[in-house]
Design a protein around this motif. Structure first.
Motif, PDB file in Angstrom:
ATOM      1  N   ILE A 499      33.164  21.989  39.482  1.00 10.65           N
ATOM      2  CA  ILE A 499      32.087  22.104  40.471  1.00 10.65           C
ATOM      3  C   ILE A 499      31.822  23.577  40.794  1.00 10.65           C
ATOM      4  O   ILE A 499      30.683  24.019  40.804  1.00 10.65           O
ATOM      5  CB  ILE A 499      32.416  21.279  41.737  1.00 10.65           C
ATOM      6  N   SER A 500      32.897  24.339  40.974  1.00 10.63           N
ATOM      7  CA  SER A 500      32.665  25.748  41.313  1.00 10.63           C
ATOM      8  C   SER A 500      32.119  26.503  40.108  1.00 10.63           C
ATOM      9  O   SER A 500      31.406  27.492  40.265  1.00 10.63           O
ATOM     10  CB  SER A 500      33.925  26.394  41.878  1.00 10.63           C
ATOM     11  N   GLY A 506      24.768  28.596  39.470  1.00 10.22           N
ATOM     12  CA  GLY A 506      23.584  28.235  40.247  1.00 10.22           C
ATOM     13  C   GLY A 506      22.934  26.934  39.807  1.00 10.22           C
ATOM     14  O   GLY A 506      21.767  26.699  40.049  1.00 10.22           O
ATOM     15  N   ASP A 507      23.720  26.078  39.123  1.00  9.20           N
ATOM     16  CA  ASP A 507      23.175  24.805  38.637  1.00  9.20           C
ATOM     17  C   ASP A 507      23.348  23.738  39.719  1.00  9.20           C
ATOM     18  O   ASP A 507      24.318  22.987  39.741  1.00  9.20           O
ATOM     19  CB  ASP A 507      23.921  24.421  37.353  1.00  9.20           C
ATOM     20  N   ILE A 512      25.770  18.843  42.423  1.00  5.72           N
ATOM     21  CA  ILE A 512      25.632  17.639  43.250  1.00  5.72           C
ATOM     22  C   ILE A 512      26.049  16.394  42.463  1.00  5.72           C
ATOM     23  O   ILE A 512      26.726  15.508  42.985  1.00  5.72           O
ATOM     24  CB  ILE A 512      24.183  17.518  43.779  1.00  5.72           C
ATOM     25  N   LYS A 513      25.706  16.387  41.157  1.00  4.30           N
ATOM     26  CA  LYS A 513      26.061  15.237  40.310  1.00  4.30           C
ATOM     27  C   LYS A 513      27.589  15.076  40.259  1.00  4.30           C
ATOM     28  O   LYS A 513      28.120  13.997  40.493  1.00  4.30           O
ATOM     29  CB  LYS A 513      25.506  15.463  38.898  1.00  4.30           C
ATOM     30  N   MET A 518      32.802  12.767  41.866  1.00  2.82           N
ATOM     31  CA  MET A 518      34.158  12.994  42.384  1.00  2.82           C
ATOM     32  C   MET A 518      34.429  12.044  43.552  1.00  2.82           C
ATOM     33  O   MET A 518      35.465  11.375  43.607  1.00  2.82           O
ATOM     34  CB  MET A 518      34.274  14.438  42.850  1.00  2.82           C
ATOM     35  N   GLU A 519      33.487  11.977  44.464  1.00  2.00           N
ATOM     36  CA  GLU A 519      33.642  11.084  45.623  1.00  2.00           C
ATOM     37  C   GLU A 519      33.743   9.631  45.158  1.00  2.00           C
ATOM     38  O   GLU A 519      34.550   8.874  45.673  1.00  2.00           O
ATOM     39  CB  GLU A 519      32.463  11.253  46.573  1.00  2.00           C
ATOM     40  N   ARG A 520      32.912   9.281  44.152  1.00  4.18           N
ATOM     41  CA  ARG A 520      32.915   7.908  43.644  1.00  4.18           C
ATOM     42  C   ARG A 520      34.263   7.545  43.043  1.00  4.18           C
ATOM     43  O   ARG A 520      34.750   6.439  43.196  1.00  4.18           O
ATOM     44  CB  ARG A 520      31.826   7.754  42.596  1.00  4.18           C
ATOM     45  N   GLU A 521      34.868   8.510  42.348  1.00  2.00           N
ATOM     46  CA  GLU A 521      36.178   8.233  41.723  1.00  2.00           C
ATOM     47  C   GLU A 521      37.317   8.291  42.729  1.00  2.00           C
ATOM     48  O   GLU A 521      38.478   8.154  42.354  1.00  2.00           O
ATOM     49  CB  GLU A 521      36.418   9.212  40.567  1.00  2.00           C
TER      50      GLU A 521
END
Length: 725
Positions: A499-500, A506-507, A512-513, A518-521
């Motif tokens: 993510i970082s 700057g993508d 966000i994807k 990550m939250e879903r898993e």
DNA sequence: GTAGGGTTAG
């Protein structure tokens, strides 16, 4: 005297014995008395040696029971060589002599070769021999243990409860828990020791804490009488599975059965409370203990880090001698509190009592000096090591990496892999050093990548996390993505790293994807994850999404915002032109707003040309950090844009007066010196120091022209296409 | 006269 010995009053018995000898009543002393007196020594060599002298002068040493008792006394007092000497001079040792010597060995391989010698001498093992040898069989000697098992079965000794218990514990030690449980289940005459053997088997093997707890509950249900060994294992199992509730219930039972002050039980209770993060309870247990041994003191020193040094002094006053584990705990406590003076003192103490031969203590010292930012001292400790194991190398490499000495970390890594086999921590440290250093060629990172494949560590979660992070930090997002896809297990670290990585590029969409995935898993984001997500929101002007995420970080995930989070939010609001809102957030920061928060706000003032707020912030900043160039530069640029040249000049003058210098930015480029050898070259803007400066500038101009040409051609093509459509 | 089961840690 015999009466005293039989009633188990060894000290009185020894006293009477000595008085007998002093008065010359030697005629009354027979071989049975001498043997009993030796047993009464309980491994104390002082009276033991006196009795030895008497046994020789009186001739009683010719009795085999006396010699056997002497050997036993020497084994118990740690003077095994003397026991062995007596044994080798025996003309006709019996089975007890053999068994006694056998029990005295320290190393299992020595004990096992002695067992083979027994066999070669035609000595027939008795149940005591089996139990003694089995006690020496651990992982490496499992096959030997199995042979003994079948031999014992052949002679029907496996039905003896002593032998059966030794077999259970041998299988437990060798991680053969199914077999241990089978032996236990089929035992006709189980006793408390059998239960304790299977219980401790489950406790010692990681991941079997629950089985240990079930065994303990079964013991209670069956009405077994519990003792200190049952409690130590059971409490340890509670600690392993972090079950504080059950641990407290056991503590109640321990108090009820009168083991509440038993040293081992208390030690493991302290460990339980510390693992379950109720340090105060661990301290209470320590306070009620009557006699504390080295483990008790070591545990409380590790648990109670703030008082570690004074506890260590108390320990010495209490007459308890520290061991290597004590120093490891103490040095760790000193390191995390950065107590430099105390650290040096303990180092000196270790030298004085010759503890630097303990590799683990030295490794702790290396890490300690690294934490103190004193790498020369770390290196000194390292260089004085007798034997450099990979842990020592790792301590040095990670020390360099954490102190920003990336080149040294890399050089040490290269030496390390020539001498030792690197492990996951070696690669973790060196990759983080390469990731942090722009002045190390990415080729070195790729070289590490090939090494870790060679050492088959590419599927390790620590290593692949570090690798992905290294590529991300050094701008190779494709490699990062590849590593991430191939990871068998995606840790929180890996998610945060990818993510970082995208945030740095700057993508916004990818950030966000991945964050949603990550939250879903069900992987919990940490403060660093949020920092990346918030940064990218700021860059893309997604202010409302950013605010929402910030709120969810605080409320849902209970993560305390750091100064970086605040400056990220202020930056986000500021860039979007919501300067008042940003200033409002600054005022909400608990304590003083940090340097970076104010710099963000000043940057925003510059973008939006808010001179009035800018002046206010810049004043605060220059007061906070008068030598930091950033604030001066930002403010002078702001004035310049507004055409306030006299104010620009004033700031520039102020900078000169206070000796503030703007740090020069450097770039790096890989240059090939000769075949295979790389040289990284550093240069700054307008740099003329290179001997081939002229050619370099000419080439740069050429490339620039070519770029311009390509760009124009592209534009023409677009233009043509538009016209065609 | 010899023997089996337990705790702490980088």
């Amino acid at each position: 005297m015999l009466d005293c010995l039989r009633k188990n009053l060894p000290f009185q018995a020894l006293d009477i014995f000595k008085r007998h000898l002093q008065l010359g009543f030697v005629d009354n002393v027979d071989h049975v008395t001498v043997a009993l007196a030796l047993k009464a020594c309980h491994g104390d060599p002082k009276p033991g040696c006196q009795i030895h002298g008497f046994a020789v002068s009186s001739g009683l040493v010719s009795y085999i029971t006396v010699s056997n008792s002497l050997m036993n006394m020497y084994c118990k007092s740690g003077k095994f060589a003397k026991a062995l000497c007596i044994f080798e001079n025996l003309s006709d040792p019996d089975i007890v002599s053999w068994n006694t010597v056998l029990s005295g060995f320290q190393k299992s391989e020595d004990a096992l070769s002695f067992a083979l010698r027994m066999n070669l001498n035609g000595v027939v093992f008795d149940p005591v021999s089996y139990t003694t040898i089995l006690a020496f069989c651990s992982d490496d000697e499992f096959l030997f243990g199995l042979q003994l098992h079948s031999l014992a079965m052949k002679f029907g000794f496996d039905c003896e409860v002593f032998v059966g218990n030794a077999l259970i514990s041998m299988h437990s030690r060798c991680r053969q828990l199914v077999e241990a449980q089978r032996l236990f289940d089929e035992m006709p005459n189980r006793d408390l020791v059998s239960w304790n053997a299977i219980l401790s088997g489950y406790t010692q093997e990681g991941d079997h804490g629950l089985e240990a707890i079930f065994t303990f509950i079964e013991m209670v249900r069956e009405g077994m009488k519990l003792d200190h060994v049952s409690f130590t294992s059971a409490v340890s199992a509670c600690g392993q599975v972090r079950n504080l509730e059950l641990g407290r219930q056991m503590h109640g039972l321990i108090m009820k059965t009168g083991y509440g002050r038993h040293v081992s039980v208390c030690n493991v209770l302290m460990s339980l409370y510390s693992k379950c993060e109720v340090v105060e309870d661990a301290k209470l247990v320590f306070q009620i203990m009557n006699d504390r041994n080295v483990v008790s003191w070591t545990t409380i020193i590790s648990v109670n880090e703030e008082d570690a040094v004074s506890l260590f002094n108390e320990m010495r006053l209490d007459g308890v001698y520290p061991n290597d584990v004590t120093f490891i705990g103490l040095i760790h406590a000193i390191s995390i509190q950065t107590l430099v003076k105390e650290g040096q003192m303990i180092h000196g103490f270790c030298i004085r009592i010759s503890f630097l031969s303990e590799p683990n203590v030295c490794n702790s010292l290396i890490t300690m000096y690294a934490k103190f930012e004193a790498m020369e001292d770390s290196l000194k400790v390292f260089e004085e090591l007798n034997y450099r194991e990979i842990i020592s190398w790792n301590a040095l490499i990670s020390g360099y990496a954490q102190n920003g000495l990336s080149q040294e970390a890399l050089c040490t890594f290269i030496s390390a892999i020539m001498e030792s086999k690197p492990n996951e921590y070696t690669f973790g440290s060196v990759l983080s050093a390469i990731g942090a250093a722009e002045d190390i060629s990415l080729k070195q990172g790729q070289r590490c990548h090939s090494y870790l494949i060679k050492f088959r560590l590419d599927m390790d979660p620590i290593v692949s996390g570090a690798l992905l992070d290294m590529y991300a930090k050094r701008g190779n997002i494709c490699e990062s993505q590849k590593v991430f896809c191939e990871m068998p297990e995606r840790t929180q670290f890996a998610w945060t790293a990818i993510i970082s990585a995208y945030a740095r590029h700057g993508d916004y969409d990818s950030v966000i994807k991945f964050f949603k995935e990550m939250e879903r898993e069900g992987v919990r984001p940490d403060s660093i994850t949020f920092l990346s997500v918030l940064t990218v929101c700021g860059r893309k002007g997604m202010v409302d999404v950013g605010r929402q995420l910030f709120d969810s970080m605080v409320k849902e995930y209970q993560i305390e915002p750091s100064p970086e989070h605040y400056s990220c939010m202020v930056d986000m609001l500021g860039r979007a032109g919501r300067l008042e809102e940003a200033e409002d957030l600054v005022s909400q920061i608990p304590g003083q707003p940090g340097l970076s928060v104010l710099q963000s706000l000043l940057g925003a003032c510059k973008i939006h040309g808010n001179m009035e707020m800018g002046e206010r912030i810049a004043d605060a900043l220059m007061e906070m950090e008068p030598t930091e160039s950033g604030s001066y530069v930002l403010m002078s640029n702001l004035y310049a844009e507004k055409g306030h040249w006299e104010k620009v000049a004033k700031i520039r003058k102020g900078m000169r007066e206070r000796g503030v210098k703007k740090e020069i930015g450097f770039s790096w480029v890989d240059t090939r010196v000769a075949r295979g050898s790389l040289c990284l070259y550093k240069f700054s803007s307008g740099d003329m120091s290179h001997p081939q400066t002229e050619e370099i500038f000419r080439m740069a101009e050429c490339i620039g022209l070519e770029m311009k040409f390509l760009r124009e051609r592209e534009r023409e093509r677009e233009h043509l296409q538009d016209n065609l459509v």
